[in-house]
Design a protein around this motif. Structure first.
Motif, mmCIF file in Angstrom:
data_model
loop_
_atom_site.group_PDB
_atom_site.id
_atom_site.type_symbol
_atom_site.label_atom_id
_atom_site.label_comp_id
_atom_site.label_asym_id
_atom_site.label_seq_id
_atom_site.Cartn_x
_atom_site.Cartn_y
_atom_site.Cartn_z
ATOM 1 N N TYR A 1 -57.448 49.742 -47.138
ATOM 2 C CA TYR A 1 -56.108 49.339 -47.576
ATOM 3 C C TYR A 1 -55.100 50.342 -47.027
ATOM 4 O O TYR A 1 -55.406 51.535 -46.869
ATOM 5 N N ILE B 1 -52.962 47.164 -41.315
ATOM 6 C CA ILE B 1 -54.333 46.715 -41.604
ATOM 7 C C ILE B 1 -54.775 45.711 -40.528
ATOM 8 O O ILE B 1 -55.896 45.792 -40.018
ATOM 9 N N PRO C 1 -60.767 43.970 -45.312
ATOM 10 C CA PRO C 1 -59.365 44.341 -45.530
ATOM 11 C C PRO C 1 -58.905 43.974 -46.939
ATOM 12 O O PRO C 1 -59.234 42.892 -47.432
#
Ligand code: 6PG
Length: 484
Positions: free
Chosen positions: A36, A43, A59
């Motif tokens: 994160y 990301i 993710p």
């Protein structure tokens, strides 16, 4: 995405340079990892750049998602800037976590903050591991050196990952360890950085002697460092020094080092190490001089004015034979800086009840970290032998110093006479000479203190505190009556 059917082995928050490389290292070593980042666009970039490893990366788009994606008891590594951001994210994460979960602060945090955070998490069921991670971008990706502190059971949660992703020394041992409770890991990382400052500064001083004293070009100086890297000075910092000095700027065709401003930056760990050394009563003069030199380097405008006033130190009259002493002088200076750093760690260990394992610390610095070198194996051996109060008096190092200190002395003397600044090398020499002087000059200091403040002193021939009768029949000394 079969690997993603189960929850991730570990989580990581903060996809900056260190964080993203550490995440890739973890994934490459076979662990699934939830990631994160506050800025969400990062990301996607990270996932795109992670190639085949993306299959092991999960993710998360919020802290809640991050927490939900990790197998309990969860471990989440924070790779975010030290200071307030760490407090903020611990505060945000803690309510989302459960009993037994572990937050790992992998940044360069002040160990005092880590001690405070460990304390403030007590009773929440969540624990904090403060873990120094060294090795820069490449280390994070290929294997860093990691110095952990905090609850030992909490460390056990992350130990398999940490040991697997760590750099391996030549004997195959992982360069990572739990070093003690609460702030022990971050303290050791701070001292690592202090030593890093001293090491870099001493190398820079030798470069200065070769540049301004011997009049050599960067490529020639690179040759000296490359050769020294084959001997006792073999280390990452000496190796990259040769590479930096050899590099050529594509725009101008000039040596890179000649187009770089001589103003050094710093983020704080060097200053902390010098402050902690003083607080603990273990002066680390090589480190202090290195921090001071960085500060002076940043005062460029003042230096330009002072150079007009006093002339540039250009190294005139440097005896050519001094060049033969430079390798040994650098080695002797380095031994003193490491001796100082380890002495500070021993004092911290005693003061905070950490029981720091000095041989282990030397061992986990043998690979992966910025100060990695061959010589750290010898330090580990020295501390594994009979206890010594200072590395300088460990038998193997006493032998090395007997051989090397005359060269350091000649280099400091020659550089001083040629008006070339060598603050860290001369601080190291001053420490060595003071440390080995059985009768120093503090008798006079004690006399002065007793004279002006009745602080008392010990006599060499009698027990107990004493006061002097200080020249009461003599003329008082008037301030300003001396000419210099
Ligand atoms: C390391 C380095 C790393 C970094 C520090 C010190 O061990 O990988 O020490 O932590 O270089 O930020 O850098 P400054 O020179 O900016 O203080």
């Amino acid at each position: 995405m079969a690997a993603m059917a189960k929850k991730a082995d570990i989580g990581l928050f903060g996809l900056g340079v260190m964080g993203s490389n550490l995440a890739l290292n973890i994934a490459e070593n076979g662990f699934s990892i939830a990631v994160y980042n506050r800025e969400l666009g990062r990301i996607d970039d990270f996932l795109r750049d992670s190639g085949p490893l993306a299959g092991r990366i999960l993710p998360a788009r919020s802290l809640e998602e991050l927490v939900a994606a990790i197998e309990p008891p969860r471990a989440i590594i924070l790779m975010i800037p030290a200071g307030k951001p760490v407090d903020m994210q611990i505060a945000a994460l803690t309510p989302l976590l459960a009993q037994g979960d572990v937050i790992v602060d992998g940044g360069n945090s002040d160990f005092r903050d880590t001690v405070r955070r460990v304390e403030s998490l007590k009773g929440t069921g969540v624990t904090l591991i403060g873990m120094g991670v060294s090795g820069g971008e490449e280390g994070a990706r290929r294997g860093p050196s990691m110095m952990a502190g905090g609850d030992l059971q909490a460390f056990a949660r992350i130990e398999p990952v940490v040991m697997k992703i760590a750099a391996k020394a030549r004997d195959g041992e992982p360069c990572a360890a739990w070093l003690g409770p609460d702030g022990a890991g971050h303290f050791v990382k701070t001292i690592h950085n202090g030593i890093e400052y001293a090491d870099m500064q001493m190398i820079a001083e030798i470069y200065g002697v070769l540049r301004d004293g011997a009049g050599l070009e960067p490529a020639q100086i690179a040759g000296h460092f490359a050769r020294w890297n084959e001997g006792p000075l073999e280390s990452y910092l000496v190796e990259i020094t040769a590479k930096v000095l050899k590099a050529v700027d594509a725009d101008t065709g000039k040596p890179m080092v000649d187009i770089i401003q001589d103003r050094a930056g710093q983020k704080g760990t060097g200053v902390w190490s010098a402050i902690e050394a003083q607080r603990l009563g273990r002066p680390a003069s090589g480190i202090e001089a290195a921090v001071g030199a960085r500060v002076l380097s940043s005062l460029k405008a003042e230096r330009i004015e002072a150079a007009k006033l006093f002339g540039e130190p250009r190294g005139a009259g440097l005896a050519p034979e001094i060049l033969d002493d430079l390798e040994r002088a650098l080695f002797a200076g380095k031994v003193v800086a490491y001796a100082q750093g380890f002495s500070v760690m021993q004092a911290a260990s005693d003061a905070f009840g950490w029981n720091l394992p000095l041989p282990t610390i030397a061992k986990i610095w043998r690979a992966g970290c910025i100060i990695r070198s061959r010589f750290l194996g010898d330090i580990a051996d020295a501390f594994a032998g009979d206890p010594v109060p200072n590395l300088l008096v460990a038998p193997a190092f006493a032998t090395l110093m007997r051989e090397a200190h005359p060269a350091l002395r000649r280099v400091v003397a020659a550089a001083s006479l040629a008006e070339l600044p060598v603050p860290a090398l001369s601080a190291a020499l001053g420490y060595f000479d003071t440390y080995r002087q059985s009768r120093g000059t503090a008798d006079l200091i004690q006399g002065q203190r007793d004279f002006f403040g009745a602080h008392g002193f010990e006599r060499i021939d009698r027990e107990g505190p004493h006061h002097g009768k200080w020249g009461i029949d003599e003329q008082p000394v008037t301030p300003g009556s001396t000419t210099y």
